[in-house]
Motif scaffolding. Structure first.
Motif, PDB file in Angstrom:
ATOM      1  N   TRP A  56       0.906  -1.131  -0.201  1.00 47.28           N
ATOM      2  CA  TRP A  56       0.063   0.017  -0.024  1.00 47.28           C
ATOM      3  C   TRP A  56       0.974   1.303  -0.069  1.00 47.28           C
ATOM      4  O   TRP A  56       0.204   2.248  -0.149  1.00 47.28           O
ATOM      5  CB  TRP A  56      -1.124  -0.037   1.266  1.00 47.28           C
ATOM      6  CG  TRP A  56      -1.998  -1.283   1.166  1.00 47.28           C
ATOM      7  CD1 TRP A  56      -1.723  -2.336   1.977  1.00 47.28           C
ATOM      8  CD2 TRP A  56      -2.636  -1.353   0.406  1.00 47.28           C
ATOM      9  NE1 TRP A  56      -2.715  -3.198   1.646  1.00 47.28           N
ATOM     10  CE2 TRP A  56      -3.506  -2.552   0.687  1.00 47.28           C
ATOM     11  CE3 TRP A  56      -3.629  -0.552  -0.626  1.00 47.28           C
ATOM     12  CZ2 TRP A  56      -4.686  -3.041   0.188  1.00 47.28           C
ATOM     13  CZ3 TRP A  56      -4.550  -1.184  -1.210  1.00 47.28           C
ATOM     14  CH2 TRP A  56      -5.110  -2.515  -0.875  1.00 47.28           C
ATOM     15  N   VAL A  57       2.025   1.233   0.252  1.00 48.44           N
ATOM     16  CA  VAL A  57       2.964   2.354   0.215  1.00 48.44           C
ATOM     17  C   VAL A  57       3.799   2.591  -1.007  1.00 48.44           C
ATOM     18  O   VAL A  57       4.822   3.303  -0.995  1.00 48.44           O
ATOM     19  CB  VAL A  57       3.993   2.408   1.646  1.00 48.44           C
ATOM     20  CG1 VAL A  57       3.037   2.444   2.858  1.00 48.44           C
ATOM     21  CG2 VAL A  57       5.013   1.174   1.519  1.00 48.44           C
ATOM     22  N   LEU A  58       3.610   1.791  -1.944  1.00 49.21           N
ATOM     23  CA  LEU A  58       4.270   1.814  -3.124  1.00 49.21           C
ATOM     24  C   LEU A  58       4.035   3.145  -3.945  1.00 49.21           C
ATOM     25  O   LEU A  58       5.176   3.365  -4.978  1.00 49.21           O
ATOM     26  CB  LEU A  58       4.140   0.556  -4.130  1.00 49.21           C
ATOM     27  CG  LEU A  58       4.560  -0.861  -3.605  1.00 49.21           C
ATOM     28  CD1 LEU A  58       4.016  -1.728  -4.549  1.00 49.21           C
ATOM     29  CD2 LEU A  58       5.852  -0.754  -3.109  1.00 49.21           C
ATOM     30  N   ASP A  59       3.008   3.929  -3.700  1.00 45.44           N
ATOM     31  CA  ASP A  59       2.812   5.297  -4.361  1.00 45.44           C
ATOM     32  C   ASP A  59       3.753   6.364  -3.156  1.00 45.44           C
ATOM     33  O   ASP A  59       3.529   7.590  -3.728  1.00 45.44           O
ATOM     34  CB  ASP A  59       1.620   5.579  -4.511  1.00 45.44           C
ATOM     35  CG  ASP A  59       1.051   4.924  -5.775  1.00 45.44           C
ATOM     36  OD1 ASP A  59       1.918   4.538  -6.568  1.00 45.44           O
ATOM     37  OD2 ASP A  59      -0.077   4.573  -5.977  1.00 45.44           O
ATOM     38  N   ALA A  60       4.044   6.022  -2.024  1.00 45.89           N
ATOM     39  CA  ALA A  60       4.655   6.770  -1.279  1.00 45.89           C
ATOM     40  C   ALA A  60       6.087   7.433  -1.514  1.00 45.89           C
ATOM     41  O   ALA A  60       6.641   6.869  -2.519  1.00 45.89           O
ATOM     42  CB  ALA A  60       4.729   6.130   0.185  1.00 45.89           C
ATOM     43  N   PRO A  61       6.777   8.250  -1.002  1.00 54.59           N
ATOM     44  CA  PRO A  61       8.088   8.444  -1.223  1.00 54.59           C
ATOM     45  C   PRO A  61       8.916   7.531  -1.276  1.00 54.59           C
ATOM     46  O   PRO A  61       8.951   6.862  -0.367  1.00 54.59           O
ATOM     47  CB  PRO A  61       8.368   9.800  -0.236  1.00 54.59           C
ATOM     48  CG  PRO A  61       7.060  10.403  -0.119  1.00 54.59           C
ATOM     49  CD  PRO A  61       6.051   9.239   0.263  1.00 54.59           C
ATOM     50  N   LEU A  62      10.014   7.724  -2.026  1.00 55.68           N
ATOM     51  CA  LEU A  62      11.047   6.684  -2.056  1.00 55.68           C
ATOM     52  C   LEU A  62      11.832   6.267  -1.052  1.00 55.68           C
ATOM     53  O   LEU A  62      11.916   5.076  -0.700  1.00 55.68           O
ATOM     54  CB  LEU A  62      11.971   7.044  -3.459  1.00 55.68           C
ATOM     55  CG  LEU A  62      13.112   6.079  -3.704  1.00 55.68           C
ATOM     56  CD1 LEU A  62      12.409   4.570  -4.185  1.00 55.68           C
ATOM     57  CD2 LEU A  62      14.060   6.430  -4.486  1.00 55.68           C
ATOM     58  N   LEU A  63      11.875   7.328  -0.178  1.00 51.25           N
ATOM     59  CA  LEU A  63      12.528   7.134   1.168  1.00 51.25           C
ATOM     60  C   LEU A  63      11.904   5.972   2.295  1.00 51.25           C
ATOM     61  O   LEU A  63      12.115   5.190   2.748  1.00 51.25           O
ATOM     62  CB  LEU A  63      12.915   8.304   1.907  1.00 51.25           C
ATOM     63  CG  LEU A  63      13.659   8.388   3.188  1.00 51.25           C
ATOM     64  CD1 LEU A  63      15.067   7.725   3.007  1.00 51.25           C
ATOM     65  CD2 LEU A  63      13.945   9.543   3.841  1.00 51.25           C
ATOM     66  N   LEU A  64      10.465   6.336   2.244  1.00 52.27           N
ATOM     67  CA  LEU A  64       9.600   5.494   2.847  1.00 52.27           C
ATOM     68  C   LEU A  64       9.642   4.155   2.267  1.00 52.27           C
ATOM     69  O   LEU A  64       9.460   3.023   3.121  1.00 52.27           O
ATOM     70  CB  LEU A  64       8.006   6.075   2.918  1.00 52.27           C
ATOM     71  CG  LEU A  64       7.033   5.428   3.799  1.00 52.27           C
ATOM     72  CD1 LEU A  64       7.587   5.130   5.166  1.00 52.27           C
ATOM     73  CD2 LEU A  64       5.715   6.034   3.654  1.00 52.27           C
ATOM     74  N   ILE A  65       9.517   3.822   1.230  1.00 55.79           N
ATOM     75  CA  ILE A  65       9.600   2.673   0.403  1.00 55.79           C
ATOM     76  C   ILE A  65      10.923   1.986   0.846  1.00 55.79           C
ATOM     77  O   ILE A  65      10.871   0.651   1.188  1.00 55.79           O
ATOM     78  CB  ILE A  65       9.227   2.863  -0.898  1.00 55.79           C
ATOM     79  CG1 ILE A  65       8.066   3.456  -1.594  1.00 55.79           C
ATOM     80  CG2 ILE A  65       9.480   1.433  -1.706  1.00 55.79           C
ATOM     81  CD1 ILE A  65       7.780   3.736  -2.949  1.00 55.79           C
ATOM     82  N   ALA A  66      11.901   2.472   0.727  1.00 54.84           N
ATOM     83  CA  ALA A  66      13.175   1.988   1.099  1.00 54.84           C
ATOM     84  C   ALA A  66      13.214   1.471   2.500  1.00 54.84           C
ATOM     85  O   ALA A  66      13.867   0.438   2.773  1.00 54.84           O
ATOM     86  CB  ALA A  66      14.557   2.770   0.699  1.00 54.84           C
ATOM     87  N   LEU A  67      12.757   2.309   3.396  1.00 51.80           N
ATOM     88  CA  LEU A  67      12.811   2.106   4.952  1.00 51.80           C
ATOM     89  C   LEU A  67      11.878   0.855   5.286  1.00 51.80           C
ATOM     90  O   LEU A  67      12.284  -0.244   5.661  1.00 51.80           O
ATOM     91  CB  LEU A  67      12.173   3.349   5.473  1.00 51.80           C
ATOM     92  CG  LEU A  67      12.223   3.058   7.065  1.00 51.80           C
ATOM     93  CD1 LEU A  67      13.625   3.037   7.471  1.00 51.80           C
ATOM     94  CD2 LEU A  67      11.634   4.536   7.641  1.00 51.80           C
ATOM     95  N   VAL A  68      10.613   0.902   4.371  1.00 47.32           N
ATOM     96  CA  VAL A  68       9.755  -0.293   5.067  1.00 47.32           C
ATOM     97  C   VAL A  68      10.068  -1.486   4.403  1.00 47.32           C
ATOM     98  O   VAL A  68      10.295  -2.657   4.970  1.00 47.32           O
ATOM     99  CB  VAL A  68       8.475   0.025   4.469  1.00 47.32           C
ATOM    100  CG1 VAL A  68       7.208  -1.010   4.589  1.00 47.32           C
ATOM    101  CG2 VAL A  68       7.801   1.284   5.250  1.00 47.32           C
ATOM    102  N   GLY A  69      10.848  -1.243   3.128  1.00 45.07           N
ATOM    103  CA  GLY A  69      11.491  -2.564   2.419  1.00 45.07           C
ATOM    104  C   GLY A  69      12.300  -3.104   3.011  1.00 45.07           C
ATOM    105  O   GLY A  69      12.687  -4.423   3.229  1.00 45.07           O
ATOM    106  N   CYS A  70      13.358  -2.316   3.629  1.00 45.69           N
ATOM    107  CA  CYS A  70      14.473  -3.001   4.617  1.00 45.69           C
ATOM    108  C   CYS A  70      14.127  -3.529   5.866  1.00 45.69           C
ATOM    109  O   CYS A  70      14.683  -4.519   5.967  1.00 45.69           O
ATOM    110  CB  CYS A  70      15.392  -1.720   4.796  1.00 45.69           C
ATOM    111  SG  CYS A  70      16.402  -1.211   3.454  1.00 45.69           S
ATOM    112  N   VAL A  71      13.133  -3.012   6.471  1.00 46.56           N
ATOM    113  CA  VAL A  71      12.581  -3.616   7.554  1.00 46.56           C
ATOM    114  C   VAL A  71      11.954  -4.824   7.445  1.00 46.56           C
ATOM    115  O   VAL A  71      12.107  -5.894   7.949  1.00 46.56           O
ATOM    116  CB  VAL A  71      11.664  -2.349   8.525  1.00 46.56           C
ATOM    117  CG1 VAL A  71      10.952  -3.378   9.701  1.00 46.56           C
ATOM    118  CG2 VAL A  71      12.379  -1.200   9.026  1.00 46.56           C
TER     119      VAL A  71
END
Length: 199
Positions: A56-71
């Motif tokens: 659901w966050v794939l349209d969010a800013p890139l930094l948020l996508i990277a943070l959630v993806g790393c976690v």
């Protein structure tokens, strides 16, 4: 633009996989400090939350996508070494090989069926161009993480039922002989002699 997007996607995917490698090498260390059960529960809770969030966050800013993806990448694999360690500590040496085989079978079995179900859900909800399709497809990955604690509370002896059901579906799709082999491995792990367990 499409080459740049593809490169960015490949870079993020590599970063998420590196987080999994870090988790695999540090999960055991964390469980030595905090305890096996605590680390397993924490990793399961975090990865389940990420499963229901990431798509659901794939349209969010890139930094948020990277943070959630790393976690997500870390928590999805952080409990793997802990399961292996806990099995070697809890299972009698005579049954350890069977227990580790079942653990691998469950893990790889779920890993084999998940991409197929993910793709089917992605197609069902509008394909890769529909943002909500990604949300539903990733949410499917969290269902197992939700069902295991529910089964554990309702009927502790059936806590692994969701994984066994997924394996049974894989076996039926592959061939019926595989189902017989899975059941034989299960019987051996439960203490049935090998000669009696194998049909």
């Amino acid at each position: 633009p499409s080459e740049r997007t593809a490169g960015l996607g490949a870079g993020l995917s590599a970063l998420f996989h590196v987080m999994g490698i870090v988790a695999g090498s540090s999960g055991g260390w964390l469980s030595d400090r905090w305890g096996r059960t605590a680390v397993i529960a924490l990793m399961m809770a975090v990865s389940t939350t990420c499963s229901f969030t990431f798509g659901w966050v794939l349209d969010a800013p890139l930094l948020l996508i990277a943070l959630v993806g790393c976690v997500y990448g870390f928590s999805a694999l952080g409990d793997s070494p802990v399961y292996s360690t806990a099995l070697t500590e809890a299972v009698a040496p005579a049954r350890l090989g069977s227990a580790l085989a079942i653990r691998s079978l469950l893990g790889f079995g779920a890993g084999a069926i998940s991409p197929w179900v993910f793709g089917a859900l992605l197609d069902h909800f509008g394909g890769r161009g529909a943002p909500s399709a990604w949300g539903w497809a990733f949410a499917m990955l969290g269902v197992g993480g939700l069902l295991i604690p529910v089964f554990d509370q309702i009927a502790p002896e059936w806590r692994y039922a969701p994984l066994l059901l997924a394996l049974a579906l894989i076996a039926v799709l592959a061939n019926i002989t595989a189902l017989e082999r899975i059941y034989s491995v299960y019987k051996v792990a439960r203490g049935v002699p090998l000669d009696a367990a194998v049909p």
